[in-house]
Design a protein around this motif. Structure first.
Motif, PDB file in Angstrom:
ATOM      1  N   ALA A 325       0.803  -1.084   0.069  1.00 13.90           N
ATOM      2  CA  ALA A 325      -0.160   0.246  -0.149  1.00 13.90           C
ATOM      3  C   ALA A 325       0.671   1.141  -0.013  1.00 13.90           C
ATOM      4  N   PHE A 326       0.494   2.405  -0.640  1.00 14.77           N
ATOM      5  CA  PHE A 326       1.203   3.486  -0.977  1.00 14.77           C
ATOM      6  C   PHE A 326       0.511   4.741  -0.476  1.00 14.77           C
ATOM      7  N   LEU A 392      -4.177   1.327   5.209  1.00 13.63           N
ATOM      8  CA  LEU A 392      -4.143   0.479   6.132  1.00 13.63           C
ATOM      9  C   LEU A 392      -5.641  -0.595   5.973  1.00 13.63           C
ATOM     10  N   ALA A 393      -6.367   0.179   5.330  1.00 14.65           N
ATOM     11  CA  ALA A 393      -7.560  -0.504   4.996  1.00 14.65           C
ATOM     12  C   ALA A 393      -7.261  -1.707   4.216  1.00 14.65           C
ATOM     13  N   MET A 394      -6.353  -2.007   3.379  1.00 16.68           N
ATOM     14  CA  MET A 394      -5.998  -3.040   2.550  1.00 16.68           C
ATOM     15  C   MET A 394      -5.238  -3.934   3.279  1.00 16.68           C
ATOM     16  N   ASN A 395      -4.929  -3.573   4.601  1.00 18.13           N
ATOM     17  CA  ASN A 395      -3.926  -4.567   5.395  1.00 18.13           C
ATOM     18  C   ASN A 395      -2.848  -5.265   4.532  1.00 18.13           C
ATOM     19  N   PRO A 396      -1.765  -4.094   4.066  1.00 16.70           N
ATOM     20  CA  PRO A 396      -0.807  -4.729   3.246  1.00 16.70           C
ATOM     21  C   PRO A 396       0.086  -5.110   4.242  1.00 16.70           C
ATOM     22  N   GLU A 397       1.227  -5.869   3.400  1.00 14.30           N
ATOM     23  CA  GLU A 397       2.116  -6.488   3.894  1.00 14.30           C
ATOM     24  C   GLU A 397       3.387  -5.571   3.976  1.00 14.30           C
ATOM     25  N   ILE A 398       3.419  -4.730   2.844  1.00 19.00           N
ATOM     26  CA  ILE A 398       4.356  -3.444   3.020  1.00 19.00           C
ATOM     27  C   ILE A 398       3.809  -2.102   2.691  1.00 19.00           C
ATOM     28  N   LEU A 399       4.088  -1.307   3.624  1.00 16.18           N
ATOM     29  CA  LEU A 399       3.599  -0.210   3.644  1.00 16.18           C
ATOM     30  C   LEU A 399       4.575   0.954   3.276  1.00 16.18           C
ATOM     31  N   VAL A 400       4.336   1.781   2.230  1.00 16.46           N
ATOM     32  CA  VAL A 400       5.107   2.929   1.803  1.00 16.46           C
ATOM     33  C   VAL A 400       4.350   4.119   2.143  1.00 16.46           C
ATOM     34  N   LEU A 401       5.221   5.028   2.675  1.00 18.71           N
ATOM     35  CA  LEU A 401       4.578   6.157   3.112  1.00 18.71           C
ATOM     36  C   LEU A 401       5.552   7.373   2.666  1.00 18.71           C
ATOM     37  N   ASP A 402       5.031   8.181   1.551  1.00 20.98           N
ATOM     38  CA  ASP A 402       5.746   9.094   1.179  1.00 20.98           C
ATOM     39  C   ASP A 402       5.422  10.339   1.767  1.00 20.98           C
TER      40      ASP A 402
ATOM     41  N   TYR B 131      -4.154  14.585 -13.322  1.00 24.65           N
ATOM     42  CA  TYR B 131      -4.499  13.251 -13.945  1.00 24.65           C
ATOM     43  C   TYR B 131      -3.555  11.969 -13.465  1.00 24.65           C
ATOM     44  N   LYS B 132      -2.445  12.371 -13.671  1.00 23.21           N
ATOM     45  CA  LYS B 132      -1.107  11.352 -13.329  1.00 23.21           C
ATOM     46  C   LYS B 132      -1.336  10.933 -11.735  1.00 23.21           C
ATOM     47  N   ALA B 133      -1.693  11.987 -10.755  1.00 28.82           N
ATOM     48  CA  ALA B 133      -1.718  11.628  -9.567  1.00 28.82           C
ATOM     49  C   ALA B 133      -3.014  10.674  -9.138  1.00 28.82           C
ATOM     50  N   VAL B 134      -4.182  11.054  -9.771  1.00 28.55           N
ATOM     51  CA  VAL B 134      -5.291  10.325  -9.493  1.00 28.55           C
ATOM     52  C   VAL B 134      -5.117   9.009 -10.014  1.00 28.55           C
ATOM     53  N   LYS B 135      -4.589   8.823 -11.294  1.00 29.02           N
ATOM     54  CA  LYS B 135      -4.207   7.439 -11.701  1.00 29.02           C
ATOM     55  C   LYS B 135      -3.422   6.696 -10.798  1.00 29.02           C
ATOM     56  N   GLU B 136      -2.586   7.413 -10.483  1.00 22.19           N
ATOM     57  CA  GLU B 136      -1.639   6.624  -9.477  1.00 22.19           C
ATOM     58  C   GLU B 136      -2.235   6.147  -8.250  1.00 22.19           C
ATOM     59  N   ALA B 137      -3.057   7.274  -7.593  1.00 22.74           N
ATOM     60  CA  ALA B 137      -3.654   6.781  -6.492  1.00 22.74           C
ATOM     61  C   ALA B 137      -4.524   5.778  -6.597  1.00 22.74           C
ATOM     62  N   GLN B 138      -5.251   5.442  -7.797  1.00 19.46           N
ATOM     63  CA  GLN B 138      -6.352   4.651  -8.098  1.00 19.46           C
ATOM     64  C   GLN B 138      -5.537   3.095  -8.228  1.00 19.46           C
ATOM     65  N   THR B 139      -4.531   3.124  -9.116  1.00 17.89           N
ATOM     66  CA  THR B 139      -3.988   1.912  -9.512  1.00 17.89           C
ATOM     67  C   THR B 139      -3.292   1.261  -8.237  1.00 17.89           C
ATOM     68  N   SER B 140      -2.622   2.139  -7.565  1.00 12.81           N
ATOM     69  CA  SER B 140      -2.244   1.528  -6.261  1.00 12.81           C
ATOM     70  C   SER B 140      -3.022   1.007  -5.164  1.00 12.81           C
ATOM     71  N   ARG B 141      -4.234   1.641  -5.501  1.00 13.91           N
ATOM     72  CA  ARG B 141      -5.102   0.610  -4.535  1.00 13.91           C
ATOM     73  C   ARG B 141      -6.021  -0.210  -5.226  1.00 13.91           C
ATOM     74  N   GLY B 142      -5.455  -0.991  -6.287  1.00 14.77           N
ATOM     75  CA  GLY B 142      -6.217  -2.018  -6.809  1.00 14.77           C
ATOM     76  C   GLY B 142      -6.818  -1.789  -8.162  1.00 14.77           C
ATOM     77  N   LEU B 143      -6.922  -0.716  -8.613  1.00 12.47           N
ATOM     78  CA  LEU B 143      -7.891  -0.204  -9.856  1.00 12.47           C
ATOM     79  C   LEU B 143      -7.349  -0.811 -11.031  1.00 12.47           C
ATOM     80  N   GLU B 144      -7.596  -1.755 -11.496  1.00 14.99           N
ATOM     81  CA  GLU B 144      -6.877  -1.888 -12.741  1.00 14.99           C
ATOM     82  C   GLU B 144      -7.609  -1.482 -14.181  1.00 14.99           C
ATOM     83  N   LEU B 145      -6.545  -0.730 -14.817  1.00 11.80           N
ATOM     84  CA  LEU B 145      -6.754   0.166 -15.901  1.00 11.80           C
ATOM     85  C   LEU B 145      -6.572  -0.421 -17.127  1.00 11.80           C
TER      86      LEU B 145
END
Lengths: 493, 224
Positions: A325-326, A392-402, B131-145
């Motif tokens: 999770a990022f 955290l809601a995804m219960n990740p094994e690796i957490l990246v905090l930028d 646009y880039k930010a939204v896309k990153e935020a969503q794909t990193s939370r499991g949205l397959e584009l």
């Protein structure tokens, strides 16, 4: 005309509320020319609201109930047109990005001057002055989007000062700055004070600015407080014990398409489960680029990255989201849903998980009672906590905090540190990018300093942060005396 | 502010001459960008050549008695396309958005229009970032584009566009507040940085205008 108290920015018994709760309660202070006042308060304590009140945006543009009085050199701000107020009070907004109108640095500086209807001679002399004073000469014809965040902020300050207001209000100016940026800002503020400007700074923490501040007022968060973590039993169950290598960089080189230079150069890393690594280093050194490799948002140009043994080149970020999770810096841009609850459950919904972790994460981060609120009502600090809850809601094994520490108050920082400890005890791996040395010392097992895209130094927190020559060389933020004490206890000998 | 190249479109074999002239013009500092662009466009030129050469005779819209391949036409069309691409590339590589805005201002367009155009250009970058930010935020939370067929992919992007749209509106709101704080008004006369046409600009503009006028006269009016 100059009746009342004459010269100065004076706030007397100011209260303000949008709906039921008072955001600002009975606040009084005064700033004289050449003086700097810091209003220190945690996120959500009404600092931005205060900035709006001081310029008359509240109540003239944004509706709110205001009591008390704000006088600028004896003139009441709320009755005079914002345009007139703006000539006396310059404002640097927290979201200064929106305050930049020109395509180039030069155009933006000139914009405000033209609004005042000055003649060309006056404009060009003030332009030269500002380019010189703020060290922007080199960037004169740069396009705004080519500038780094720190430079953009400097431009926003310069553009506010160039119209020669007597008073300057800055809403959280240190939020996005690295240590070098803070030192630069301090110098700028010093210069402005010497020119006789009255400065009002709204900040979450004062660190680094103390020398220029003459007066400090503390304001409290309004009635919403974050739940105390220590009293809670851990409910999240350790699903997978760590101790193995969970994250591995093997000779990673990376360059952005179209760039000639590599943004990352020969990165080798092994990170065990149950450990927290802090990445430090100046802005633009490649920290964010590095961590974006962890969840596959970027793929190495050369070398490979293994996440739990999986080569990221073969997986999309969405597939890796099950494990990594990022939390992004700049939450404003990365929050995508219409309510807090939707935002937190966005990940679990995509991955087909239950919502129990989402609920728990909101509770830990003190946002449970704001479940139905739209995110734009949250303060910046709360938004960062919301992004964290979403991860955290995804219960990740690796957490990246930028850079989760930017613009957070001390209380939130300590909650984040204990949250990281708890995740570690569950065998999770945490990679955190931060400028905050105190936070790195409190939360991490190892610090890695990144510079110019390469690993420049690594070691235990005490080895790095107590080493003054390293601190100086990499322009890291020095530890505060308080955490210096606790780190020294940890250090052997 | 040599901002006029885009008016020019060759009609005839004269385009050949124009191409030569333009090759000279891109001996400038932006040569690399232009070359890169041309490289990317090369397949298009080849395709154009083949298409025009072979299909013109068999066009369903007209039937020419000659039929068959017409390489001369193909070559001409490819050349024309080449010139158009070259000119546009030069234009893009050479002109910064701010210069374009200033050029428009120097033509005495109303300030309102010029300002809004400048602001739009400035915020295109913000929107691209968002646009880039939204896309990153969503794909990193499991949205397959990028999965599934064309239709599925287009549908996948809807969740990206909605927040982007909302953000743009929010930004507009913040922008108006910020403008207020800088005492902005449309009434103010603006002179600084607007620039005037220099002699060389006028020379180039008139040269191209004359050339254009002559071509029109020759081919449409038949005067020359």
């Amino acid at each position: 005309m100059e009746a009342l108290n004459g010269i100065g920015l004076e706030v007397a018994g100011l209260s303000c509320r949008y709906e039921r709760d008072w955001v600002i309660k009975n606040l009084s202070f005064s700033v004289k020319p050449g003086e700097a006042l810091a209003v220190v308060g945690p996120s959500g304590s009404g600092k931005t609201t205060l900035a709006y009140c001081l310029t008359g945006i509240i109540p003239q543009k944004i509706e709110a109930e205001v009591r008390g009085r704000i006088l600028v050199d004896g003139r009441d701000v709320s009755n005079s047109p914002i345009r007139e107020n703006a000539k006396l009070i310059g404002v640097v907004l927290q979201n200064y990005e929106m305050q930049i109108f020109g395509l180039t640095v030069e155009e933006d500086l000139v914009f405000g001057l033209e609004n005042l209807g000055l003649d060309e001679v006056e404009i060009s002399s003030r332009l030269e002055w500002a380019l010189e004073t703020f060290g922007l000469r080199k960037y004169r014809s740069y396009h705004v989007h080519e500038l780094s965040g720190g430079l953009r902020q400097r431009l926003a300050i310069a553009s506010s000062v160039i119209t020669a207001p007597k008073y300057l209000v800055m809403d959280d100016p240190t939020a996005n700055l690295d240590w070098r940026g803070i030192v630069e800002l301090r110098k700028t503020l010093q210069r402005l004070k010497e020119e006789g400007k009255g400065l009002t700074l709204m900040v979450r923490r004062l660190k680094g600015l103390e020398p220029v501040i003459d007066k400090i007022i503390e304001i409290k968060a309004n009635n919403r407080s974050i739940s105390n973590l220590s009293s809670q039993e851990p409910e999240l169950q350790a699903s997978k014990p760590g101790a193995e290598i969970s994250l591995r960089f093997e000779g990673v080189w990376f360059r952005y398409s179209g760039d000639r230079d590599y943004a990352l150069r020969d990165i080798w890393l092994n990170i065990e489960g149950g450990k927290c690594i802090a990445l430090m280093g100046p802005n633009g050194s490649g920290k964010t680029t590095l961590v974006k490799h962890v969840n596959g948002l970027l793929k190495p140009t050369k070398g490979r990255v293994l996440v739990l043994g999986k080569d990221t080149r073969n997986y999309s970020p969405a597939q890796l989201a099950k494990h990594v999770a990022f939390v992004f810096q700049d939450p404003d841009k990365h929050i995508v849903c219409e309510t807090v609850w939707e935002e937190v459950t966005f990940g679990p919904r995509n991955l087909g998980l239950g919502y129990e972790y989402a609920e728990e994460a909101l509770r830990i981060l003190g946002l449970l009672d704001r479940k139905e609120d739209p995110p734009y009502l949250l303060s910046t600090g709360e938004k960062i906590r919301l992004s964290m809850a979403g991860a955290l809601a995804m219960n990740p094994e690796i957490l990246v905090l930028d850079e989760p520490t930017t613009g957070q108050d001390e209380e939130t920082l300590s909650i984040m540190a204990s949250m990281i400890k708890r995740l570690k005890s569950m065998g999770r791996t945490i990679v955190v990018v931060t400028h905050d040395s105190d936070f790195a010392a409190a939360a991490s097992d190892e610090i890695i300093v990144v510079r110019d895209g390469a690993l420049a130094a690594r070691g235990k927190p005490e080895e790095i942060l107590l080493n003054n020559s390293l601190i100086e060389e990499f322009e890291l933020e020095p530890l505060s005396s308080k955490s210096r004490g606790s780190v020294e206890v940890m250090a052997p000998g | 502010m040599v901002a006029l190249a885009f008016i020019f479109r060759g009609f005839v074999e004269l385009a050949c001459l124009a191409a030569v002239a333009l090759i000279v013009s891109f001996l400038g500092a932006w040569r690399n960008t232009v070359l890169k662009g041309l490289k990317a466009m090369a397949p298009l030129l080849v395709v154009a050549f083949i298409l025009w050469s072979f299909t013109y005779g068999w066009s369903i819209f007209r039937s020419y008695e000659g039929g068959g391949a017409n390489f001369q036409l193909g070559a001409f069309m490819a050349l024309r396309l080449f010139v158009i691409i070259l000119v546009s590339l030069n234009f893009i590589a050479m002109i910064k958005p701010s210069e374009l805005v200033r050029a428009l201002a120097s033509f005495k367009l109303p300030y309102k229009a010029v300002f809004i155009m400048g602001l739009t250009l400035r915020h295109l970058y913000t929107i691209a970032d968002d646009y880039k930010a939204v896309k990153e935020a969503q794909t990193s939370r499991g949205l397959e584009l990028d999965k599934g067929g064309l239709h599925a992919r287009i549908k996948n992007y809807i969740p990206v566009l909605i927040p982007l749209f909302i953000k743009s509106i929010e930004n507009a709101e913040k922008l108006t507040l910020a403008m207020e704080l800088r005492s902005f008004s449309f009434d103010q006369r603006r002179s600084y940085l607007r620039g005037r046409l220099k002699a060389i600009d006028i020379a180039i503009i008139s040269a191209f205008s004359i050339a254009l006028a002559l071509t029109i006269l020759r081919y449409w009016v038949g005067a020359i």
